[in-house]
Design a protein around this motif. Structure first.
Motif, PDB file in Angstrom:
ATOM      1  N   ARG A 184       0.835  -1.217   0.000  1.00 12.23           N
ATOM      2  CA  ARG A 184       0.000   0.000   0.000  1.00 12.23           C
ATOM      3  C   ARG A 184       0.868   1.266   0.000  1.00 12.23           C
ATOM      4  O   ARG A 184       0.618   2.203  -0.754  1.00 12.23           O
ATOM      5  CB  ARG A 184      -0.907   0.031   1.240  1.00 12.23           C
ATOM      6  N   ALA A 185       1.883   1.274   0.856  1.00 16.19           N
ATOM      7  CA  ALA A 185       2.709   2.487   1.006  1.00 16.19           C
ATOM      8  C   ALA A 185       3.516   2.765  -0.262  1.00 16.19           C
ATOM      9  O   ALA A 185       3.630   3.921  -0.698  1.00 16.19           O
ATOM     10  CB  ALA A 185       3.644   2.337   2.205  1.00 16.19           C
ATOM     11  N   THR A 186       4.067   1.715  -0.868  1.00 13.19           N
ATOM     12  CA  THR A 186       4.876   1.941  -2.078  1.00 13.19           C
ATOM     13  C   THR A 186       3.976   2.367  -3.233  1.00 13.19           C
ATOM     14  O   THR A 186       4.366   3.196  -4.058  1.00 13.19           O
ATOM     15  CB  THR A 186       5.696   0.690  -2.436  1.00 13.19           C
ATOM     16  N   ASN A 187       2.773   1.830  -3.272  1.00 10.57           N
ATOM     17  CA  ASN A 187       1.801   2.232  -4.291  1.00 10.57           C
ATOM     18  C   ASN A 187       1.409   3.701  -4.088  1.00 10.57           C
ATOM     19  O   ASN A 187       1.346   4.491  -5.041  1.00 10.57           O
ATOM     20  CB  ASN A 187       0.571   1.308  -4.159  1.00 10.57           C
ATOM     21  N   ALA A 188       1.171   4.075  -2.833  1.00 12.77           N
ATOM     22  CA  ALA A 188       0.800   5.465  -2.526  1.00 12.77           C
ATOM     23  C   ALA A 188       1.927   6.419  -2.901  1.00 12.77           C
ATOM     24  O   ALA A 188       1.679   7.539  -3.373  1.00 12.77           O
ATOM     25  CB  ALA A 188       0.460   5.601  -1.039  1.00 12.77           C
ATOM     26  N   ALA A 189       3.170   5.988  -2.704  1.00 12.52           N
ATOM     27  CA  ALA A 189       4.310   6.858  -3.036  1.00 12.52           C
ATOM     28  C   ALA A 189       4.329   7.156  -4.536  1.00 12.52           C
ATOM     29  O   ALA A 189       4.634   8.276  -4.952  1.00 12.52           O
ATOM     30  CB  ALA A 189       5.625   6.221  -2.595  1.00 12.52           C
ATOM     31  N   ILE A 190       3.989   6.161  -5.345  1.00 11.12           N
ATOM     32  CA  ILE A 190       3.906   6.408  -6.793  1.00 11.12           C
ATOM     33  C   ILE A 190       2.785   7.404  -7.073  1.00 11.12           C
ATOM     34  O   ILE A 190       2.956   8.359  -7.834  1.00 11.12           O
ATOM     35  CB  ILE A 190       3.664   5.088  -7.559  1.00 11.12           C
ATOM     36  N   GLN A 191       1.652   7.212  -6.430  1.00  8.42           N
ATOM     37  CA  GLN A 191       0.505   8.102  -6.644  1.00  8.42           C
ATOM     38  C   GLN A 191       0.887   9.542  -6.316  1.00  8.42           C
ATOM     39  O   GLN A 191       0.555  10.474  -7.051  1.00  8.42           O
ATOM     40  CB  GLN A 191      -0.674   7.627  -5.766  1.00  8.42           C
ATOM     41  N   ILE A 192       1.617   9.717  -5.220  1.00  9.29           N
ATOM     42  CA  ILE A 192       2.010  11.066  -4.791  1.00  9.29           C
ATOM     43  C   ILE A 192       2.987  11.687  -5.794  1.00  9.29           C
ATOM     44  O   ILE A 192       2.983  12.893  -6.015  1.00  9.29           O
ATOM     45  CB  ILE A 192       2.597  11.009  -3.360  1.00  9.29           C
ATOM     46  N   HIS A 193       3.794  10.841  -6.429  1.00 16.07           N
ATOM     47  CA  HIS A 193       4.740  11.348  -7.433  1.00 16.07           C
ATOM     48  C   HIS A 193       4.070  11.563  -8.801  1.00 16.07           C
ATOM     49  O   HIS A 193       4.732  12.067  -9.720  1.00 16.07           O
ATOM     50  CB  HIS A 193       5.906  10.370  -7.618  1.00 16.07           C
ATOM     51  N   GLY A 194       2.821  11.145  -8.937  1.00 19.28           N
ATOM     52  CA  GLY A 194       2.143  11.306 -10.220  1.00 19.28           C
ATOM     53  C   GLY A 194       2.902  10.584 -11.329  1.00 19.28           C
ATOM     54  O   GLY A 194       3.453   9.494 -11.119  1.00 19.28           O
ATOM     55  N   GLY A 195       2.987  11.207 -12.499  1.00 22.41           N
ATOM     56  CA  GLY A 195       3.675  10.588 -13.645  1.00 22.41           C
ATOM     57  C   GLY A 195       5.139  10.323 -13.350  1.00 22.41           C
ATOM     58  O   GLY A 195       5.726   9.350 -13.855  1.00 22.41           O
ATOM     59  N   TYR A 196       5.732  11.166 -12.495  1.00 27.12           N
ATOM     60  CA  TYR A 196       7.159  10.986 -12.178  1.00 27.12           C
ATOM     61  C   TYR A 196       7.395   9.710 -11.362  1.00 27.12           C
ATOM     62  O   TYR A 196       8.484   9.171 -11.335  1.00 27.12           O
ATOM     63  CB  TYR A 196       7.679  12.221 -11.428  1.00 27.12           C
ATOM     64  N   GLY A 197       6.328   9.253 -10.704  1.00 31.14           N
ATOM     65  CA  GLY A 197       6.453   8.015  -9.931  1.00 31.14           C
ATOM     66  C   GLY A 197       6.423   6.781 -10.797  1.00 31.14           C
ATOM     67  O   GLY A 197       6.881   5.719 -10.391  1.00 31.14           O
ATOM     68  N   TYR A 198       5.884   6.958 -11.997  1.00 28.36           N
ATOM     69  CA  TYR A 198       5.697   5.805 -12.880  1.00 28.36           C
ATOM     70  C   TYR A 198       6.926   5.549 -13.745  1.00 28.36           C
ATOM     71  O   TYR A 198       7.028   4.523 -14.402  1.00 28.36           O
ATOM     72  CB  TYR A 198       4.465   6.049 -13.762  1.00 28.36           C
ATOM     73  N   VAL A 199       7.840   6.514 -13.768  1.00 31.15           N
ATOM     74  CA  VAL A 199       9.048   6.357 -14.587  1.00 31.15           C
ATOM     75  C   VAL A 199      10.254   6.112 -13.684  1.00 31.15           C
ATOM     76  O   VAL A 199      10.202   6.336 -12.470  1.00 31.15           O
ATOM     77  CB  VAL A 199       9.285   7.607 -15.489  1.00 31.15           C
ATOM     78  N   THR A 200      11.332   5.643 -14.298  1.00 32.24           N
ATOM     79  CA  THR A 200      12.460   5.167 -13.493  1.00 32.24           C
ATOM     80  C   THR A 200      13.390   6.287 -13.016  1.00 32.24           C
ATOM     81  O   THR A 200      14.394   6.008 -12.375  1.00 32.24           O
ATOM     82  CB  THR A 200      13.275   4.115 -14.277  1.00 32.24           C
ATOM     83  N   ASP A 201      13.050   7.560 -13.314  1.00 37.22           N
ATOM     84  CA  ASP A 201      13.894   8.664 -12.818  1.00 37.22           C
ATOM     85  C   ASP A 201      13.871   8.709 -11.289  1.00 37.22           C
ATOM     86  O   ASP A 201      14.818   9.157 -10.654  1.00 37.22           O
ATOM     87  CB  ASP A 201      13.381  10.017 -13.330  1.00 37.22           C
ATOM     88  N   TYR A 202      12.766   8.289 -10.715  1.00 37.35           N
ATOM     89  CA  TYR A 202      12.620   8.268  -9.253  1.00 37.35           C
ATOM     90  C   TYR A 202      12.579   6.803  -8.795  1.00 37.35           C
ATOM     91  O   TYR A 202      12.122   5.932  -9.551  1.00 37.35           O
ATOM     92  CB  TYR A 202      11.323   8.973  -8.828  1.00 37.35           C
TER      93      TYR A 202
END
Ligand SMILES: Cc1cc2nc3c(=O)[nH]c(=O)nc-3n(C[C@H](O)[C@H](O)[C@H](O)COP(=O)(O)OP(=O)(O)OC[C@H]3O[C@@H](n4cnc5c(N)ncnc54)[C@H](O)[C@@H]3O)c2cc1C
Length: 384
Positions: free
Chosen positions: A330-348
């Protein structure tokens, strides 16, 4: 958090954290991208004494307790999930059975080199037809004079191809009730007839090796039987109980990593002229992450403490592993959500945290198996 930990554990935690941030963090990306096992880093943490934290000193370990081990695995996992899994599998599953069931001679020959960090260990229980139902083991071991001959294959084994010593389970006969009689064996990597097959291409944990073990008339001497013949099933149940504490700790580490990344991002990323963390929708995600992570950590520490007290810890370890692994997802999924599109790419790194966290809901007993273990204990019904 510091108030809850003894000073010795705080020192270990801070030392592991500093090492991970300075010496390990810079090399993670290349290892993950190239799916390369971190041989040099593993050697280095062996030298630091972190490949045998809860193993007694006379068995080659650091002689610390399970709580110290959980704290260290969390800190490793907080920076690099792959390394956390390598250490957890080596320590709980590789060293654990030798500590629990090994003779003095076996411990001196195999456990001392492993717990002192010179030889990596692995544990082979799972087979293609025997996952959650480990009683379905098909690998056999038959006695031939003074040797045992193993035939069969294991799947999904962490540290496959990297370990020098493998602890494996095999069927040695049938019990009076007609069930498989399962025994455990020590199989050195150089055993004739033993080989490592295909390595898995995984969703996450790319720098940890997961692979197949093959036994084609693999011959080990009689003294490599670990524990009594037929005691393998009981031994591995105990080993899995302890291993769940370390997978819980790994899950907490990955969840904490997600929170560590989400907080500064939410404070600095601006939309609509304000930091996104000032929007209640985002702030509440962070509030939930922080609350659940702290609860998960406390469950993991409690199960470690119970084990260290010599008390029954099986229920607590299953609860800790179940809760921590689901919090981690849940927490790692939420972290992606908080990063928006930037969370979905490997830059972060947050997408890596999510891919890595998923394993904690599967390895060492899936969440469904944890619920079975917990329900059996809580309801006290044998039929579940
Ligand atoms: C990266 C990785 C590393 C691993 N490392 C090791 C290792 O070092 N050593 C080792 O021995 N194994 C290892 N494993 C194997 C792991 O322990 C198994 O994958 C796991 O136990 C599940 O077994 P399975 O994959 O066969 O799934 P299955 O048992 O086939 O389960 C499939 C689904 O059915 C559900 N299910 C099964 N039985 C029940 C039931 N009775 N009630 C409700 N639901 C049920 C499961 O929860 C799951 O959702 C590793 C796996 C992975 C992916």
């Amino acid at each position: 958090m510091d108030l809850d930990l003894p000073a010795e554990h705080v020192l270990l935690r801070d030392t592991v954290r500093a090492f991970m941030l300075t010496e390990v963090a810079p090399v993670i990306e290349v290892h993950e991208r190239e799916r390369r096992f971190p041989t040099d880093i593993v050697r280095r943490i062996g030298e630091l004494g972190w490949l045998g934290i809860p193993i007694p000193e006379d068995e080659g370990g650091a002689g610390l307790d399970t709580l110290a081990y959980a704290v260290a695995v969390e800190e490793i996992g907080r920076v690099w999930g792959s390394l956390g899994l390598i250490v957890a599998a080596h320590t709980s599953l590789g060293c654990g059975p030798l500590h629990l069931a090994g003779t003095h001679e076996q411990q001196q020959a195999y456990l001392v080199p492993m717990a002192s960090g010179r030889v990596l260990g692995a544990y082979g229980l799972t087979e293609s037809g025997a996952g959650s139902d480990a009683g379905g083991t098909r690998t056999t071991a038959r006695r031939d004079g003074t040797d045992w001959i193993l035939d069969g294959a294991k799947r999904f084994i962490t540290n496959a191809g990297q370990a020098g010593t493998y602890i494996v389970t095999a069927k040695t006969g049938e019990t009076a009730k007609g069930a498989a009689e399962i025994s455990a064996f020590i199989v050195p990597a150089e055993t004739p007839g033993f080989s490592v097959g295909r390595l898995e291409d995984k969703l996450g944990l790319h720098a940890s090796a997961t692979g197949e073990l093959r036994f084609e008339g693999a011959r080990v001497p009689a003294e490599n039987l670990l524990g009594a013949q037929g005691a393998g099933f009981r031994t591995f149940l105990k080993i899995l109980d302890g291993g769940r504490i370390s997978i819980g700790a790994l899950a907490v580490g990955l969840a904490q990593a997600a929170l560590d990344a989400a907080i500064p991002y939410a404070r600095t990323r601006e939309q609509f002229g304000r930091p996104i963390g000032s929007f209640q929708g985002v702030a509440f995600m962070i509030a939930d992450m922080s609350t659940e992570i702290e609860a998960a950590r406390q469950l993991v520490w409690r199960s470690a403490w119970l084990k260290d007290q010599g008390r029954d810890f099986g229920l607590a370890a299953a609860q800790a592993k179940l809760f921590a692994s689901e919090v981690s997802s849940r927490a790692t999924n939420a972290a992606i959500q908080i990063h928006g599109g930037y969370g979905y790419v490997t830059d972060y790194p947050v997408e890596r945290f999510m891919r890595d966290a998923k394993l904690t809901e599967i390895g060492e007993g899936t969440s469904e198996i944890q619920r079975l273990v917990i329900a059996r204990r809580v309801l006290d019904l044998r039929v579940i």
